[in-house]
Design an enzyme around this catalytic site. Structure first.
Site, PDB file in Angstrom:
ATOM      1  N   ASN A  23       0.799  -1.234   0.000  1.00  0.00           N
ATOM      2  CA  ASN A  23       0.000   0.000   0.000  1.00  0.00           C
ATOM      3  C   ASN A  23       0.824   1.273   0.000  1.00  0.00           C
ATOM      4  O   ASN A  23       0.307   2.357   0.256  1.00  0.00           O
ATOM      5  CB  ASN A  23      -0.964  -0.002   1.191  1.00  0.00           C
ATOM      6  CG  ASN A  23      -0.224  -0.026   2.517  1.00  0.00           C
ATOM      7  OD1 ASN A  23       1.003  -0.178   2.528  1.00  0.00           O
ATOM      8  ND2 ASN A  23      -0.936   0.124   3.607  1.00  0.00           N
ATOM      9  N   ASP A  25       3.075   2.550   1.989  1.00  0.00           N
ATOM     10  CA  ASP A  25       3.485   3.298   3.188  1.00  0.00           C
ATOM     11  C   ASP A  25       4.946   3.013   3.546  1.00  0.00           C
ATOM     12  O   ASP A  25       5.444   3.469   4.573  1.00  0.00           O
ATOM     13  CB  ASP A  25       2.560   2.992   4.381  1.00  0.00           C
ATOM     14  CG  ASP A  25       2.703   1.553   4.870  1.00  0.00           C
ATOM     15  OD1 ASP A  25       3.398   0.759   4.211  1.00  0.00           O
ATOM     16  OD2 ASP A  25       2.113   1.224   5.920  1.00  0.00           O
ATOM     17  N   ASP A  29       3.913  -5.723   4.301  1.00  0.00           N
ATOM     18  CA  ASP A  29       2.678  -6.064   5.003  1.00  0.00           C
ATOM     19  C   ASP A  29       2.131  -7.408   4.547  1.00  0.00           C
ATOM     20  O   ASP A  29       2.653  -8.019   3.610  1.00  0.00           O
ATOM     21  CB  ASP A  29       1.647  -4.948   4.804  1.00  0.00           C
ATOM     22  CG  ASP A  29       1.572  -4.519   3.353  1.00  0.00           C
ATOM     23  OD1 ASP A  29       1.336  -5.395   2.504  1.00  0.00           O
ATOM     24  OD2 ASP A  29       1.799  -3.323   3.051  1.00  0.00           O
ATOM     25  N   ASP A  98       5.896 -16.940  14.465  1.00  0.00           N
ATOM     26  CA  ASP A  98       6.929 -16.738  15.458  1.00  0.00           C
ATOM     27  C   ASP A  98       6.256 -16.618  16.821  1.00  0.00           C
ATOM     28  O   ASP A  98       5.301 -15.856  16.976  1.00  0.00           O
ATOM     29  CB  ASP A  98       7.660 -15.427  15.141  1.00  0.00           C
ATOM     30  CG  ASP A  98       9.149 -15.544  15.326  1.00  0.00           C
ATOM     31  OD1 ASP A  98       9.572 -15.903  16.437  1.00  0.00           O
ATOM     32  OD2 ASP A  98       9.890 -15.263  14.366  1.00  0.00           O
ATOM     33  N   ASP A 199      10.922 -18.169  19.697  1.00  0.00           N
ATOM     34  CA  ASP A 199      11.990 -17.205  19.929  1.00  0.00           C
ATOM     35  C   ASP A 199      12.671 -17.430  21.281  1.00  0.00           C
ATOM     36  O   ASP A 199      11.985 -17.574  22.303  1.00  0.00           O
ATOM     37  CB  ASP A 199      11.364 -15.804  19.907  1.00  0.00           C
ATOM     38  CG  ASP A 199      12.391 -14.702  19.839  1.00  0.00           C
ATOM     39  OD1 ASP A 199      13.072 -14.592  18.821  1.00  0.00           O
ATOM     40  OD2 ASP A 199      12.503 -13.940  20.823  1.00  0.00           O
ATOM     41  N   GLU A 256      14.442 -21.556  18.736  1.00  0.00           N
ATOM     42  CA  GLU A 256      15.669 -20.778  18.535  1.00  0.00           C
ATOM     43  C   GLU A 256      16.509 -20.935  19.799  1.00  0.00           C
ATOM     44  O   GLU A 256      16.099 -20.490  20.872  1.00  0.00           O
ATOM     45  CB  GLU A 256      15.346 -19.302  18.299  1.00  0.00           C
ATOM     46  CG  GLU A 256      16.594 -18.508  17.963  1.00  0.00           C
ATOM     47  CD  GLU A 256      16.531 -17.037  18.361  1.00  0.00           C
ATOM     48  OE1 GLU A 256      17.250 -16.231  17.749  1.00  0.00           O
ATOM     49  OE2 GLU A 256      15.782 -16.683  19.295  1.00  0.00           O
ATOM     50  N   HIS A 328      17.048 -13.234   9.980  1.00  0.00           N
ATOM     51  CA  HIS A 328      16.876 -11.790  10.117  1.00  0.00           C
ATOM     52  C   HIS A 328      17.842 -11.170  11.129  1.00  0.00           C
ATOM     53  O   HIS A 328      17.877  -9.951  11.263  1.00  0.00           O
ATOM     54  CB  HIS A 328      15.436 -11.495  10.525  1.00  0.00           C
ATOM     55  CG  HIS A 328      15.112 -12.075  11.872  1.00  0.00           C
ATOM     56  ND1 HIS A 328      15.078 -13.429  12.110  1.00  0.00           N
ATOM     57  CD2 HIS A 328      14.848 -11.480  13.066  1.00  0.00           C
ATOM     58  CE1 HIS A 328      14.803 -13.639  13.381  1.00  0.00           C
ATOM     59  NE2 HIS A 328      14.652 -12.467  13.987  1.00  0.00           N
ATOM     60  N   ASP A 329      18.577 -11.988  11.875  1.00  0.00           N
ATOM     61  CA  ASP A 329      19.539 -11.477  12.865  1.00  0.00           C
ATOM     62  C   ASP A 329      20.980 -11.577  12.370  1.00  0.00           C
ATOM     63  O   ASP A 329      21.903 -11.194  13.100  1.00  0.00           O
ATOM     64  CB  ASP A 329      19.467 -12.303  14.159  1.00  0.00           C
ATOM     65  CG  ASP A 329      18.145 -12.147  14.901  1.00  0.00           C
ATOM     66  OD1 ASP A 329      17.513 -11.083  14.773  1.00  0.00           O
ATOM     67  OD2 ASP A 329      17.768 -13.096  15.605  1.00  0.00           O
TER      68      ASP A 329
HETATM   69  O1  TEU Z   1      16.944 -13.532  18.997  1.00  0.00           O
HETATM   70  C1  TEU Z   1      17.540 -14.006  20.170  1.00  0.00           C
HETATM   71  C2  TEU Z   1      18.900 -13.543  20.362  1.00  0.00           C
HETATM   72  O2  TEU Z   1      19.560 -13.969  21.299  1.00  0.00           O
HETATM   73  C3  TEU Z   1      19.388 -12.464  19.447  1.00  0.00           C
HETATM   74  O3  TEU Z   1      19.376 -11.299  20.167  1.00  0.00           O
HETATM   75  C4  TEU Z   1      20.718 -12.665  18.899  1.00  0.00           C
HETATM   76  O4  TEU Z   1      21.647 -12.927  19.883  1.00  0.00           O
HETATM   77  C5  TEU Z   1      21.113 -11.425  18.182  1.00  0.00           C
HETATM   78  O5  TEU Z   1      20.097 -11.074  17.303  1.00  0.00           O
HETATM   79  C6  TEU Z   1      22.357 -11.595  17.414  1.00  0.00           C
HETATM   80  O6  TEU Z   1      22.616 -10.399  16.770  1.00  0.00           O
HETATM   81  C7  TEU Z   1      15.574 -13.428  18.924  1.00  0.00           C
HETATM   82  C8  TEU Z   1      15.126 -12.806  17.619  1.00  0.00           C
HETATM   83  O7  TEU Z   1      15.519 -13.622  16.542  1.00  0.00           O
HETATM   84  C9  TEU Z   1      15.659 -11.408  17.508  1.00  0.00           C
HETATM   85  O8  TEU Z   1      15.303 -10.806  16.289  1.00  0.00           O
HETATM   86  C10 TEU Z   1      15.111 -10.620  18.660  1.00  0.00           C
HETATM   87  O9  TEU Z   1      15.701  -9.340  18.670  1.00  0.00           O
HETATM   88  C11 TEU Z   1      15.360 -11.297  20.000  1.00  0.00           C
HETATM   89  O10 TEU Z   1      15.047 -12.687  19.991  1.00  0.00           O
HETATM   90  C12 TEU Z   1      14.478 -10.692  21.034  1.00  0.00           C
HETATM   91  O11 TEU Z   1      13.151 -11.072  20.805  1.00  0.00           O
HETATM   92 CA    CA Z   2       2.582  -1.387   3.775  1.00  0.00          CA
END
Ligand code: TEU
Ligand code: CA
Length: 559
Positions: A23, A25, A29, A98, A199, A256, A328-329
């Protein structure tokens, strides 16, 4: 042999904020995801793992949840979510969500009530403690920097937050909290989702008494890890969760689990323990940062081989494993373990070959399938990740030079994974028609989905082929694993065996040419090349192969 759907599946992680904005923004989404389902179906993936879309003030991009039964405004509505579940299922795919229950947001109503007074019924939902002569109750550092405790003037106590101070830790010792969590699980499972990625699940139980952690010289805070991760109660809680909820549905669960030994992992994933189906283990991610998240060290292929060997030996008898090289981390796989310059395409394909031919369920992180790379923004102002920004500020305080800090962020920062998916070469990489919440990686003109779909030799088309091979050959899933050339420092090679079939996987991890020699105890009459990232046309005799930079080959062997 017991066939299980989540073993045979390939999963794809969507980090919604940066997937596709429907959309304008500037924020990805749920409707955007629905619009791209044909793309995912085309790739051939079976499971979507959706990073959080629950209501959240987005202090940590949705990993701080203020209502588990609502969708965050930027992501859409509950009606969109229902539609997504329906559309995913129509395609014969599965959707896992998640589950973030180590902590909530400080804006969750439970926490607002909890902090209101010491005798509020919600007080014990979180971990509150008296200070120590004006200092926090213990010396633990938060994972995102600073103390793990925040002082609350209203009741003159501190609350524990292992992540940001807007992410207060839930008190799992309280049975009422556990009941609330099971209720969340049930609600979503009844809606029809197919499981959860959990998580920080091995952090939910903290040692009684919350003792100080060891403090390194010159550091202000101590390391609470030995009192936080893998505490025995976590297994009680998961067994309870499994018995009460999980076991009643045909679903999958993936935990995780940072900072865990294999011995501990078995407790989570061995099927006769009735806890989880698989865990995300991070040993591969720690290879280049053994001491600390932001401290780079060189590593060797032999170490990586050993990790996969050990995982295989320890987990596959009675458990299972999640296979991934980024999420994503984490930095982008091709930049970290491959070569994002001259050999981007070859090395991305080589790494994919490994992940899709090892025992376990492969996870693709959005954009990996087109070989998206790390990003280098000039200024810290262009970064959005709380962990990165906090660390930058801490380093600034220590007078570390700007360029040193930025170099480290370029290597380890989480925003490497969070730039928008590059759909085409138009404005914002085709991700959004508005101003996107984080800049795109400028290489989108060259690296994008549109190009990848058109090019038969693209990374995308290679993934597609790998996924089809996996679907058509049970050996990829149920075959056992044996490493060969274990001491070779350049090549990772292994054999999978299932009934009377064998697969031979050969991976050159470097840009130098190197020679593969088939060990003499392996006799064969015939072979068939299933896939390679090069055109193999020499009349190859497996006894001696000259491998090109990052070359990968998978053979089926006949005896
Ligand atoms: O990650 C758990 C975690 O320990 C992370 O903080 C990791 O050590 C770090 O990202 C490394 O850079 C989970 C999620 O995947 C993360 O995106 C969240 O920030 C975190 O939990 C808190 O919910
Ligand atoms: Ca959007």
């Amino acid at each position: 042999m017991n066939r299980i759907w989540w073993k045979e599946a390939v999963a794809y992680q969507i980090w919604p904020r940066s997937f596709y904005d429907s959309n304008g923004d500037g924020i990805g989404d749920i409707r955007g995801i629905i619009q791209k389902l044909d793309y995912l179906e085309g790739l051939g993936v079976d499971i979507i793992w959706l990073s959080p879309v629950y209501k959240s003030p987005n202090d940590d991009n949705g990993y701080d949840i203020s209502d588990y039964f609502e969708i965050m405004e930027e992501a859409g509505t509950m009606a969109d979510m229902d539609k997504l579940i329906e559309e995913v299922h129509k395609k014969g795919m599965k959707l896992i969500m998640d589950l973030v229950v180590n902590h909530t947001s400080d804006e969750h109503s439970w926490f607002i009530k909890s902090r209101s007074s010491k005798d509020n019924p919600y007080r014990d939902y979180f971990i509150w403690k008296k200070g120590n002569d004006g200092n926090p109750p213990n010396n633990w550092a938060s994972i995102f920097g600073g103390s793990a405790w925040d002082y609350d003037k209203n009741t003159d106590e501190y609350y524990l937050h292992l992540f940001s101070k807007k992410q207060p830790d839930l008190n799992w010792r309280n049975p009422v909290v556990r009941k609330e969590v099971y209720n969340i699980l049930k609600w979503w499972l009844d809606k029809g989702i197919d499981g959860f990625r959990m998580d920080a699940i091995n952090m939910i139980s903290k040692v009684k008494g919350l003792p100080d952690g060891e403090k390194k010289e010159g550091e202000k805070y101590g390391d609470g890890s030995p009192f936080i991760y893998n505490e025995p109660e976590v297994h009680e809680y998961l067994k309870e969760m499994n018995k009460k909820i999980l076991s009643r549905y045909d679903i999958m669960t993936a935990g995780e689990t940072h900072k865990i030994t294999l011995k501990e992992t078995k407790k989570f994933v061995n099927f006769d323990r009735n806890e989880l189906n698989m865990c995300f283990l991070f040993d591969i991610m720690y290879l280049d940062s053994k001491n600390a998240k932001w401290e780079y060290n060189k590593w060797m292929l032999i170490e990586l081989k050993k990790i996969f060997n050990d995982w295989n030996k320890e987990l596959m008898k009675k458990g299972w494993n999640a296979l991934f090289m980024n999420n994503h981390d984490q930095p982008r796989m091709v930049s970290r373990y491959g070569n994002d310059g001259k050999y981007r395409v070859q090395s991305a394909k080589m790494l994919a070959t490994m992940i899709h031919t090892l025992p376990g369920t492969p996870y693709i992180y959005q954009g990996e399938e087109i070989g998206m790379t790390n990003v280098k923004f000039q200024s810290i102002d262009d970064y959005r990740d709380i962990e990165t920004i906090n660390w930058y500020n801490m380093m600034k305080k220590k007078n570390i030079p700007e360029n040193k800090i930025m170099e480290t962020i370029y290597w380890f920062g989480r925003d490497n994974a969070r730039t928008p998916v590059q759909w085409d070469d138009t404005l914002n990489a085709g991700f959004s028609k508005g101003k996107s919440w984080i800049n795109c990686n400028p290489n989108y003109k060259k690296i994008n989905v549109k190009e990848s779909l058109d090019d038969p030799d693209s990374i995308y088309n290679y993934y597609k082929k790998l996924i089809i091979l996996r679907k058509n050959n049970l050996i990829f899933i149920y075959g056992n694993y044996r490493i060969i050339l274990e001491d070779n420092e350049k090549i990772y090679a292994y054999i999978r065996k299932f009934k009377n079939e064998r697969l031979l996987v050969i991976l050159n991890f470097y840009e130098d040419m190197t020679t593969f020699k088939l060990p003499s105890d392996i006799k064969l009459n015939k072979k068939e090349l299933l896939i390679s990232n090069y055109n193999v046309n020499e009349p190859d005799d497996l006894k001696n192969i000259n491998l090109k930079p990052y070359e990968a080959r998978v053979y089926k062997l006949f005896f």
